[in-house]
Design a protein around this motif. Structure first.
Motif, PDB file in Angstrom:
ATOM      1  N   THR A 163      26.901  15.796  17.430  1.00 12.01           N
ATOM      2  CA  THR A 163      25.919  15.143  18.314  1.00 12.01           C
ATOM      3  C   THR A 163      26.228  13.744  18.490  1.00 12.01           C
ATOM      4  OG1 THR A 163      24.207  16.876  18.209  1.00 12.01           O
ATOM      5  CG2 THR A 163      23.452  14.765  19.131  1.00 12.01           C
ATOM      6  N   LYS A 164      26.251  13.114  17.111  1.00 10.80           N
ATOM      7  CA  LYS A 164      26.677  11.605  17.351  1.00 10.80           C
ATOM      8  C   LYS A 164      28.033  11.327  17.783  1.00 10.80           C
ATOM      9  CE  LYS A 164      24.108  10.385  12.848  1.00 10.80           C
ATOM     10  NZ  LYS A 164      24.143  10.095  11.511  1.00 10.80           N
ATOM     11  N   ASP A 165      28.999  12.205  17.816  1.00  8.45           N
ATOM     12  CA  ASP A 165      30.300  12.020  18.367  1.00  8.45           C
ATOM     13  C   ASP A 165      30.261  12.310  19.716  1.00  8.45           C
ATOM     14  OD1 ASP A 165      31.648  11.548  15.756  1.00  8.45           O
ATOM     15  OD2 ASP A 165      32.114  13.827  15.485  1.00  8.45           O
ATOM     16  N   GLN A 166      29.268  13.262  20.221  1.00  7.33           N
ATOM     17  CA  GLN A 166      29.520  13.743  21.711  1.00  7.33           C
ATOM     18  C   GLN A 166      28.947  12.689  22.320  1.00  7.33           C
ATOM     19  OE1 GLN A 166      26.726  14.600  23.578  1.00  7.33           O
ATOM     20  NE2 GLN A 166      28.225  15.566  25.233  1.00  7.33           N
ATOM     21  N   ARG A 167      27.653  12.168  21.830  1.00  6.17           N
ATOM     22  CA  ARG A 167      26.743  11.065  22.582  1.00  6.17           C
ATOM     23  C   ARG A 167      27.976   9.978  22.910  1.00  6.17           C
ATOM     24  NH1 ARG A 167      20.850  11.276  19.903  1.00  6.17           N
ATOM     25  NH2 ARG A 167      20.401  13.416  20.655  1.00  6.17           N
ATOM     26  N   ARG A 168      28.715   9.711  21.777  1.00  2.75           N
ATOM     27  CA  ARG A 168      29.566   8.425  21.694  1.00  2.75           C
ATOM     28  C   ARG A 168      30.791   8.737  22.859  1.00  2.75           C
ATOM     29  NH1 ARG A 168      31.693   8.876  17.325  1.00  2.75           N
ATOM     30  NH2 ARG A 168      33.873   9.325  17.758  1.00  2.75           N
ATOM     31  N   PHE A 169      31.305  10.019  22.854  1.00  6.37           N
ATOM     32  CA  PHE A 169      31.995  10.204  23.962  1.00  6.37           C
ATOM     33  C   PHE A 169      31.673  10.198  25.357  1.00  6.37           C
ATOM     34  CE2 PHE A 169      33.713  13.743  20.790  1.00  6.37           C
ATOM     35  CZ  PHE A 169      34.486  12.756  19.809  1.00  6.37           C
ATOM     36  N   ALA A 170      30.367  10.588  25.537  1.00  7.68           N
ATOM     37  CA  ALA A 170      29.736  10.566  26.841  1.00  7.68           C
ATOM     38  C   ALA A 170      29.570   9.076  27.395  1.00  7.68           C
ATOM     39  CB  ALA A 170      28.534  11.125  26.614  1.00  7.68           C
ATOM     40  N   ALA A 171      29.095   8.164  26.541  1.00 13.71           N
ATOM     41  CA  ALA A 171      29.294   6.798  26.826  1.00 13.71           C
ATOM     42  C   ALA A 171      30.575   6.213  27.103  1.00 13.71           C
ATOM     43  CB  ALA A 171      28.536   5.992  25.948  1.00 13.71           C
ATOM     44  N   GLU A 172      31.307   6.375  26.438  1.00 10.32           N
ATOM     45  CA  GLU A 172      32.668   5.751  26.502  1.00 10.32           C
ATOM     46  C   GLU A 172      33.417   6.563  27.825  1.00 10.32           C
ATOM     47  OE1 GLU A 172      33.806   5.278  21.836  1.00 10.32           O
ATOM     48  OE2 GLU A 172      34.739   7.080  22.732  1.00 10.32           O
ATOM     49  N   ASP A 173      33.144   7.753  28.030  1.00  7.66           N
ATOM     50  CA  ASP A 173      33.739   8.298  29.045  1.00  7.66           C
ATOM     51  C   ASP A 173      33.152   7.675  30.450  1.00  7.66           C
ATOM     52  OD1 ASP A 173      35.923  10.307  29.409  1.00  7.66           O
ATOM     53  OD2 ASP A 173      34.258  11.479  30.574  1.00  7.66           O
ATOM     54  N   ASP A 174      32.075   7.305  30.585  1.00  8.33           N
ATOM     55  CA  ASP A 174      31.343   6.739  31.756  1.00  8.33           C
ATOM     56  C   ASP A 174      32.306   5.589  32.066  1.00  8.33           C
ATOM     57  OD1 ASP A 174      29.304   8.459  32.209  1.00  8.33           O
ATOM     58  OD2 ASP A 174      27.829   7.167  32.094  1.00  8.33           O
ATOM     59  N   VAL A 175      32.719   4.770  31.249  1.00 10.36           N
ATOM     60  CA  VAL A 175      33.455   3.568  31.536  1.00 10.36           C
ATOM     61  C   VAL A 175      34.853   3.947  31.871  1.00 10.36           C
ATOM     62  CG1 VAL A 175      34.688   1.476  30.290  1.00 10.36           C
ATOM     63  CG2 VAL A 175      32.268   2.377  29.716  1.00 10.36           C
ATOM     64  N   ILE A 176      35.558   4.891  31.247  1.00 14.14           N
ATOM     65  CA  ILE A 176      36.949   5.190  31.424  1.00 14.14           C
ATOM     66  C   ILE A 176      36.782   6.154  32.964  1.00 14.14           C
ATOM     67  CG2 ILE A 176      38.515   7.050  30.833  1.00 14.14           C
ATOM     68  CD1 ILE A 176      37.771   6.581  28.067  1.00 14.14           C
ATOM     69  N   CYS A 177      36.028   6.749  33.146  1.00 11.98           N
ATOM     70  CA  CYS A 177      36.062   7.560  34.516  1.00 11.98           C
ATOM     71  C   CYS A 177      35.613   6.549  35.647  1.00 11.98           C
ATOM     72  CB  CYS A 177      35.039   8.776  34.658  1.00 11.98           C
ATOM     73  SG  CYS A 177      35.518  10.060  33.519  1.00 11.98           S
ATOM     74  N   ALA A 178      34.956   5.629  35.393  1.00 15.98           N
ATOM     75  CA  ALA A 178      34.617   4.685  36.434  1.00 15.98           C
ATOM     76  C   ALA A 178      35.867   3.802  36.800  1.00 15.98           C
ATOM     77  CB  ALA A 178      33.301   3.798  35.972  1.00 15.98           C
ATOM     78  N   LYS A 179      36.421   3.642  35.666  1.00 20.87           N
ATOM     79  CA  LYS A 179      37.843   2.466  35.965  1.00 20.87           C
ATOM     80  C   LYS A 179      38.934   3.325  36.629  1.00 20.87           C
ATOM     81  CE  LYS A 179      41.197  -0.064  33.150  1.00 20.87           C
ATOM     82  NZ  LYS A 179      42.414   0.670  33.602  1.00 20.87           N
ATOM     83  N   ALA A 180      38.872   4.804  36.233  1.00 17.96           N
ATOM     84  CA  ALA A 180      39.771   5.423  36.923  1.00 17.96           C
ATOM     85  C   ALA A 180      39.490   5.820  38.180  1.00 17.96           C
ATOM     86  CB  ALA A 180      40.025   6.962  36.102  1.00 17.96           C
ATOM     87  N   MET A 181      38.395   5.951  38.624  1.00 18.06           N
ATOM     88  CA  MET A 181      37.982   6.035  40.206  1.00 18.06           C
ATOM     89  C   MET A 181      38.091   5.025  41.101  1.00 18.06           C
ATOM     90  SD  MET A 181      35.000   9.208  40.241  1.00 18.06           S
ATOM     91  CE  MET A 181      33.979   8.607  38.933  1.00 18.06           C
ATOM     92  N   ARG A 182      37.657   3.845  40.396  1.00 18.22           N
ATOM     93  CA  ARG A 182      38.035   2.762  41.130  1.00 18.22           C
ATOM     94  C   ARG A 182      39.437   2.336  41.468  1.00 18.22           C
ATOM     95  NH1 ARG A 182      33.703   0.412  37.956  1.00 18.22           N
ATOM     96  NH2 ARG A 182      31.698  -0.014  39.270  1.00 18.22           N
ATOM     97  N   GLU A 183      40.326   2.821  40.298  1.00 18.07           N
ATOM     98  CA  GLU A 183      41.786   2.501  40.622  1.00 18.07           C
ATOM     99  C   GLU A 183      42.358   3.531  41.794  1.00 18.07           C
ATOM    100  OE1 GLU A 183      43.269   2.829  36.783  1.00 18.07           O
ATOM    101  OE2 GLU A 183      42.745   1.080  36.183  1.00 18.07           O
ATOM    102  N   ASP A 184      41.727   4.624  41.889  1.00 21.88           N
ATOM    103  CA  ASP A 184      41.945   5.474  42.902  1.00 21.88           C
ATOM    104  C   ASP A 184      41.280   5.263  44.181  1.00 21.88           C
ATOM    105  OD1 ASP A 184      43.542   8.024  43.519  1.00 21.88           O
ATOM    106  OD2 ASP A 184      41.719   9.084  43.455  1.00 21.88           O
ATOM    107  N   GLY A 185      40.951   4.285  44.446  1.00 27.34           N
ATOM    108  CA  GLY A 185      39.970   3.843  45.667  1.00 27.34           C
ATOM    109  C   GLY A 185      38.933   4.401  45.973  1.00 27.34           C
ATOM    110  N   VAL A 186      38.075   5.157  45.085  1.00 28.21           N
ATOM    111  CA  VAL A 186      36.797   5.422  45.214  1.00 28.21           C
ATOM    112  C   VAL A 186      35.708   4.260  45.192  1.00 28.21           C
ATOM    113  CG1 VAL A 186      34.996   6.986  44.254  1.00 28.21           C
ATOM    114  CG2 VAL A 186      37.490   7.771  44.218  1.00 28.21           C
ATOM    115  N   GLU A 187      34.749   4.513  45.895  1.00 27.15           N
ATOM    116  CA  GLU A 187      33.885   3.550  46.201  1.00 27.15           C
ATOM    117  C   GLU A 187      32.583   3.713  45.151  1.00 27.15           C
ATOM    118  OE1 GLU A 187      31.273   0.969  49.443  1.00 27.15           O
ATOM    119  OE2 GLU A 187      31.461   3.152  49.770  1.00 27.15           O
ATOM    120  N   LEU A 188      32.256   2.887  44.204  1.00 27.23           N
ATOM    121  CA  LEU A 188      31.344   3.113  43.296  1.00 27.23           C
ATOM    122  C   LEU A 188      30.120   2.148  43.645  1.00 27.23           C
ATOM    123  CD1 LEU A 188      33.705   4.768  41.708  1.00 27.23           C
ATOM    124  CD2 LEU A 188      32.459   3.860  39.741  1.00 27.23           C
TER     125      LEU A 188
END
Length: 315
Positions: free
Chosen positions: A244-269
């Motif tokens: 659970t500790k690992d999964q929650r860390r993955f979730a917070a980190e993934d928000d940053v990673i996915c936001a960056k990837a979508m912005r680079e793909d031209g998605v408006e956040l």
């Protein structure tokens, strides 16, 4: 003899839940000294199932365990709807305070009393935002008349109707097709799902409402758990806590990673201003209050106390 524990999921390799389950599998084998191991069925959708079949498969004993959204059990365990209070929890830290506090323990007992499950943990199912093909949805007026895919929860659907949406419950298996073919104009999900299910390729705008932190219950078949030797039960519980500790860390980190990837793909956040978010909260408060009105004062008091304790910890 090694006890084989089957654990099911519904997502791909990069999912924070898949990664959490792998962490769980590693921890079970290590902490049990090899007395138990996890056989992970990573994605039952690939076998022709709906994602929601995880619940019936686990309760029937076809699977020993799974992760799944708490919202899908709220019709059987109404108290779980306390997690479904839109715009009511300020942050992840506050949500974890509720999950790991007195209320989380009370809700585990409620699930066990009303179902065939044992709840061993609460995973981060993501801060939920709204994506659309048609541009910014930064006011309730912009949502008027749009078909929105959301979870199969009456409470969720009432909230989104209050914002002007026409909500549709669609299994996650069928969600990508519904986005592509226009069955829905919008949908709400965490960034990790929007990106990993490739919804952003059609929905080019994501309004960062953060309206709810989803909760994924880590469920096991209670009869199976009770059949395990005590040392295996203890090892699995410790392994779930570690994962659970690992999964929650993955979730917070993934928000940053996915936001960056979508912005680079031209998605408006689209980030909401404080006033814009308040307008959404005001529009939905009546429906959230209806949800809260179903619960006794003791449950509401536990919720409020755990939120307050989390606030003190954050300070």
């Amino acid at each position: 003899m090694t006890i084989e524990i089957t654990f099911g999921g519904y997502q791909g390799d990069n999912s924070v839940h898949t990664r959490g389950a792998r962490s769980l599998a590693e921890a079970v084998e290590r902490l049990s000294d090899g007395a138990a191991r996890i056989k992970f069925r990573q994605n039952i959708v690939e076998d022709g199932h709906k994602a929601s079949d995880l619940l019936s498969m686990t309760e029937s004993g076809e699977l020993d365990g799974c992760y799944f959204s708490s919202s899908y059990l709220a019709s059987r365990v109404p108290e779980l709807a306390l997690f479904d209070q839109h715009f009511a929890v300020p942050s992840r830290a506050h949500a974890y305070g509720v999950l790991d506090g007195s209320l989380g323990q009370r809700l585990k007992q409620e699930v066990e009393a009303k179902t065939g499950y044992s709840v061993m943990g609460y995973w981060d199912n993501g801060l939920r935002h709204i994506s659309s093909r048609g541009g910014q949805l930064n006011t309730p007026a912009a949502c008027e008349g749009l078909k929105l895919r959301t979870l199969a929860s009456d409470d969720h659907q009432r909230v989104f109707r209050a914002l002007g949406f026409d909500p549709k419950a669609i299994d996650v298996r069928d969600l990508p097709a519904a986005v592509i073919d226009g069955t829905v104009d919008a949908q709400e999900n965490p960034l990790t799902n929007i990106y990993n299910f490739r919804l952003h390729e059609t929905h080019r705008s994501v309004t960062m409402t953060g309206h709810l932190l989803g909760v994924a219950l880590v469920l096991f078949n209670r009869e199976k758990v009770e059949s395990w030797p005590k040392d295996v039960r203890d090892a699995v519980r410790l392994a779930v806590a570690e994962a659970t500790k690992d999964q929650r860390r993955f979730a917070a980190e993934d928000d940053v990673i996915c936001a960056k990837a979508m912005r680079e793909d031209g998605v408006e956040l689209v980030e909401l201003t404080a006033d814009e978010r308040a307008a959404f909260a005001d529009a939905t408060r009546g429906e959230v209050d209806k949800t809260r009105s179903r619960f006794g004062d003791d449950l509401i008091a536990l919720f409020e106390r755990d939120i307050a304790n989390a606030s003190e910890g954050a300070a």
